[in-house]
Design a protein around this motif. Structure first.
Motif, mmCIF file in Angstrom:
data_model
loop_
_atom_site.group_PDB
_atom_site.id
_atom_site.type_symbol
_atom_site.label_atom_id
_atom_site.label_comp_id
_atom_site.label_asym_id
_atom_site.label_seq_id
_atom_site.Cartn_x
_atom_site.Cartn_y
_atom_site.Cartn_z
ATOM 1 N N SER A 159 49.460 33.154 16.722
ATOM 2 C CA SER A 159 48.894 31.676 16.482
ATOM 3 C C SER A 159 48.836 31.101 15.413
ATOM 4 C CB SER A 159 47.215 31.743 16.987
ATOM 5 O OG SER A 159 47.125 32.414 18.550
ATOM 6 N N THR A 160 49.944 31.418 14.699
ATOM 7 C CA THR A 160 50.124 30.765 13.335
ATOM 8 C C THR A 160 50.489 29.437 13.286
ATOM 9 O OG1 THR A 160 52.195 31.841 13.170
ATOM 10 C CG2 THR A 160 50.337 33.216 12.274
ATOM 11 N N ALA A 161 51.122 29.030 14.351
ATOM 12 C CA ALA A 161 51.616 27.524 14.692
ATOM 13 C C ALA A 161 50.738 26.916 15.623
ATOM 14 C CB ALA A 161 53.101 27.529 14.938
ATOM 15 N N TYR A 162 50.183 25.838 15.255
ATOM 16 C CA TYR A 162 49.290 25.007 16.319
ATOM 17 C C TYR A 162 49.882 24.713 17.421
ATOM 18 C CZ TYR A 162 46.180 21.386 18.153
ATOM 19 O OH TYR A 162 45.228 20.961 18.827
ATOM 20 N N TRP A 163 51.235 24.226 17.302
ATOM 21 C CA TRP A 163 52.067 23.694 18.540
ATOM 22 C C TRP A 163 52.665 24.946 19.418
ATOM 23 C CZ3 TRP A 163 50.314 19.164 19.628
ATOM 24 C CH2 TRP A 163 49.836 18.273 18.701
ATOM 25 N N CYS A 164 52.404 26.110 19.049
ATOM 26 C CA CYS A 164 53.028 27.215 20.006
ATOM 27 C C CYS A 164 52.092 28.359 19.869
ATOM 28 C CB CYS A 164 54.444 27.503 19.733
ATOM 29 S SG CYS A 164 54.842 28.252 17.961
ATOM 30 N N GLN A 165 50.871 28.183 20.058
ATOM 31 C CA GLN A 165 49.767 29.395 20.046
ATOM 32 C C GLN A 165 50.159 30.279 21.125
ATOM 33 O OE1 GLN A 165 45.786 28.112 19.690
ATOM 34 N NE2 GLN A 165 46.391 26.074 19.349
ATOM 35 N N SER A 166 49.615 31.447 21.199
ATOM 36 C CA SER A 166 49.833 32.332 22.329
ATOM 37 C C SER A 166 49.003 32.054 23.558
ATOM 38 C CB SER A 166 49.093 33.688 21.959
ATOM 39 O OG SER A 166 49.108 34.622 22.805
ATOM 40 N N ASN A 167 49.414 32.068 24.651
ATOM 41 C CA ASN A 167 48.727 31.875 25.848
ATOM 42 C C ASN A 167 47.660 32.463 26.063
ATOM 43 O OD1 ASN A 167 51.845 30.840 26.615
ATOM 44 N ND2 ASN A 167 50.601 29.710 27.814
ATOM 45 N N ARG A 168 47.657 33.640 25.439
ATOM 46 C CA ARG A 168 46.345 34.575 25.634
ATOM 47 C C ARG A 168 45.247 34.001 24.939
ATOM 48 N NH1 ARG A 168 47.369 41.162 25.319
ATOM 49 N NH2 ARG A 168 45.090 41.001 25.500
ATOM 50 N N ALA A 169 45.603 32.772 23.864
ATOM 51 C CA ALA A 169 44.293 32.010 23.321
ATOM 52 C C ALA A 169 43.680 31.168 24.419
ATOM 53 C CB ALA A 169 44.812 31.233 22.188
ATOM 54 N N SER A 170 44.245 31.053 25.720
ATOM 55 C CA SER A 170 43.679 30.132 26.486
ATOM 56 C C SER A 170 42.388 30.794 27.087
ATOM 57 C CB SER A 170 44.400 30.164 27.747
ATOM 58 O OG SER A 170 43.816 29.754 29.119
ATOM 59 N N TYR A 227 50.940 25.519 23.580
ATOM 60 C CA TYR A 227 51.002 27.091 23.830
ATOM 61 C C TYR A 227 52.513 27.356 23.737
ATOM 62 C CZ TYR A 227 46.078 27.243 25.175
ATOM 63 O OH TYR A 227 44.681 27.338 25.068
ATOM 64 N N LYS A 228 52.925 28.657 23.795
ATOM 65 C CA LYS A 228 54.303 28.845 23.796
ATOM 66 C C LYS A 228 54.903 28.649 24.976
ATOM 67 C CE LYS A 228 53.336 32.979 20.517
ATOM 68 N NZ LYS A 228 53.273 34.380 20.526
ATOM 69 N N TRP A 229 54.163 28.677 25.934
ATOM 70 C CA TRP A 229 54.879 28.457 27.538
ATOM 71 C C TRP A 229 53.797 27.289 27.870
ATOM 72 C CZ3 TRP A 229 59.183 30.335 29.681
ATOM 73 C CH2 TRP A 229 59.711 31.468 28.979
#
Length: 322
Positions: A159-170, A227-229
Motif C-alpha cells: 500500500s505504498t502507492a496511494y493510487w494502487c493500494q492492495s485490494n485487501r485494504a478494502s 486499488y491495484k485491481w
C-alpha cells in the motif's frame, strides 16, 4: 480461442515528456504537436480535452491531460496520457505500440517518473464477465498478489502507492484474519449471482478516510481508482450500460513499446488464466499467497488459452525481478 471465451482490452500509458526541438507553453501545445506526428505515422488520434469517457473516444487513440503527473514547464516537460482504442486481444495491437513509441522517441524526450503508470482494461468479448468469472479473477488477484508485487517497482507494491493500494485494504477484506478468509468472502459474494457484491468486496473505500470525509460520506463506498485491481467498471453508471471492464492499475510507467506490450500481455494472460484457476481457490488455502513460479504457470496457461505461442516481454519482467 473461441470467440465466446475471448477478451478485448484498452491500455492507458501515462508519460512525462517534452519536445526535442520546440518549447511548448502548456500541455495542450505539446498535445497538438504529438497528435500531428502520430497522424503522420499512421496512428489515428484526437485530443480529449475533457477526458470524456463516452464510447466515441475509444474508437481511436486519444491524448488526455494527466494531472497526477507534475509537469515541469521550466524543463519543457508535460504530463499526459495516451489512451488506446478498444482492441481485440487477437488484433495486431503490438504493431501500433511500436509505431507510437518510435514516434515518441524520434521527436520527444521521455522522462522516467514514479508518478507515471500503465493501466490495462480487460473485458469479456462478446459477453461481459459474469459474477462467477469476476469472482474467479478477484480470488486470483488476492492469491497471486505477492508474486505480482515482485514484478513492479517497490513504490507500487503493498500500500505504498496511494493510487494502487492492495485490494485487501478494502473495508470488506481488511478486518479478515487470513487470505483464506478473504477468498471465502469472495465465494459468498459470488453466491448472490450479482456482480455488485464482488465489486464491493474488492473496491470499498472507508467513509472515515480523508476523501470520504471531504465528500460527506457516512458509510463505506465504492471507489476503485485507488486499488491495484479496479472492478468498478463492471457496474453501470449514470443510467448507461456497464463498460464491462476490469482495470489492472499496478504496472509502472512504460518508456518503450516492449514495456507497454509486456504489461498488456501480462494482464490479459492473467485474466484468461484466472478463469480456470480462480474457481478452485477456496477458503481452506493454507498459505499467504502464490510464488513467482505459480504466477508464471498461471500466465503460461492463460497465454495458451489465448492462442499465444509465447508471453513476449513478460519473461523479462520475471528476469528483472530476480
Amino acid at each position: 480461442m473461441e470467440e465466446e471465451n475471448s477478451f478485448q482490452f484498452g491500455v492507458e500509458i501515462e508519460l512525462l515528456l517534452g519536445s526535442r526541438k520546440k518549447t511548448h507553453p502548456n500541455w495542450k501545445s505539446l498535445a497538438k504537436d504529438l497528435s500531428k506526428r502520430l497522424v503522420k505515422a499512421g496512428i489515428a488520434n484526437h485530443i480529449n480535452d475533457s477526458n470524456d469517457k463516452s464510447a466515441d473516444n475509444y474508437r481511436e487513440w486519444s491524448i488526455v491531460q494527466e494531472v497526477t503527473i507534475p509537469s515541469q514547464p521550466g524543463k519543457n516537460l508535460w504530463g499526459l496520457e495516451l489512451v488506446s482504442p478498444v482492441y481485440h486481444i487477437q488484433s495486431y495491437w503490438a504493431a501500433d505500440l511500436t509505431t507510437i513509441f518510435n514516434t515518441l522517441h524520434s521527436s520527444f524526450n521521455l522522462v522516467a517518473s514514479p508518478h507515471c503508470s500503465t493501466h490495462v482494461h480487460i473485458s469479456g468479448h462478446p459477453l461481459p464477465l459474469d459474477a462467477s468469472a469476476l469472482a474467479a479473477l478477484a480470488k486470483c488477484a488476492l492469491y497471486y498478489e505477492p508474486a505480482l508485487d515482485l514484478l513492479v517497482p517497490a513504490g507500487r507494491r503493498n500500500s505504498t502507492a496511494y493510487w494502487c493500494q492492495s485490494n485487501r485494504a478494502s473495508p470488506a477484506l481488511r478486518p479478515l484474519n487470513s487470505l483464506g478468509d478473504c477468498l471465502s468472502l469472495i465465494d459468498v459474494a459470488e453466491a448472490t449471482g450479482s456482480i455488485r457484491p464482488v465489486v464491493e468486496a474488492m473496491n470499498l473505500f472507508p467513509a472515515a478516510s480523508a476523501y470520504g470525509r471531504a465528500h460527506g460520506k457516512h458509510k463505506d463506498f465504492i471507489r476503485g481508482k485507488v486499488y491495484k485491481w479496479d472492478f468498478t467498471g463492471m457496474l453501470a453508471s449514470s443510467g448507461s450500460t456497464s463498460r464491462g471492464t476490469v482495470e489492472f492499475r499496478q504496472p509502472s510507467g512504460s518508456l518503450s513499446a516492449e514495456e507497454a506490450a509486456a504489461w498488456v500481455t501480462l494482464a490479459a494472460a492473467f485474466v484468461a488464466g484466472a478463469m480456470a484457476v480462480g474457481p478452485n481457490l477456496g477458503g481452506d488455502i493454507g498459505v499467504q499467497g502464490a510464488s513467482p513460479e505459480e504466477l508464471w504457470a498461471l500466465l503460461a496457461s492463460g497465454g495458451e488459452m489465448l492462442g499465444w505461442e509465447s508471453l513476449g516481454g513478460v519473461e523479462g519482467l520475471f528476469e528483472r525481478a530476480g
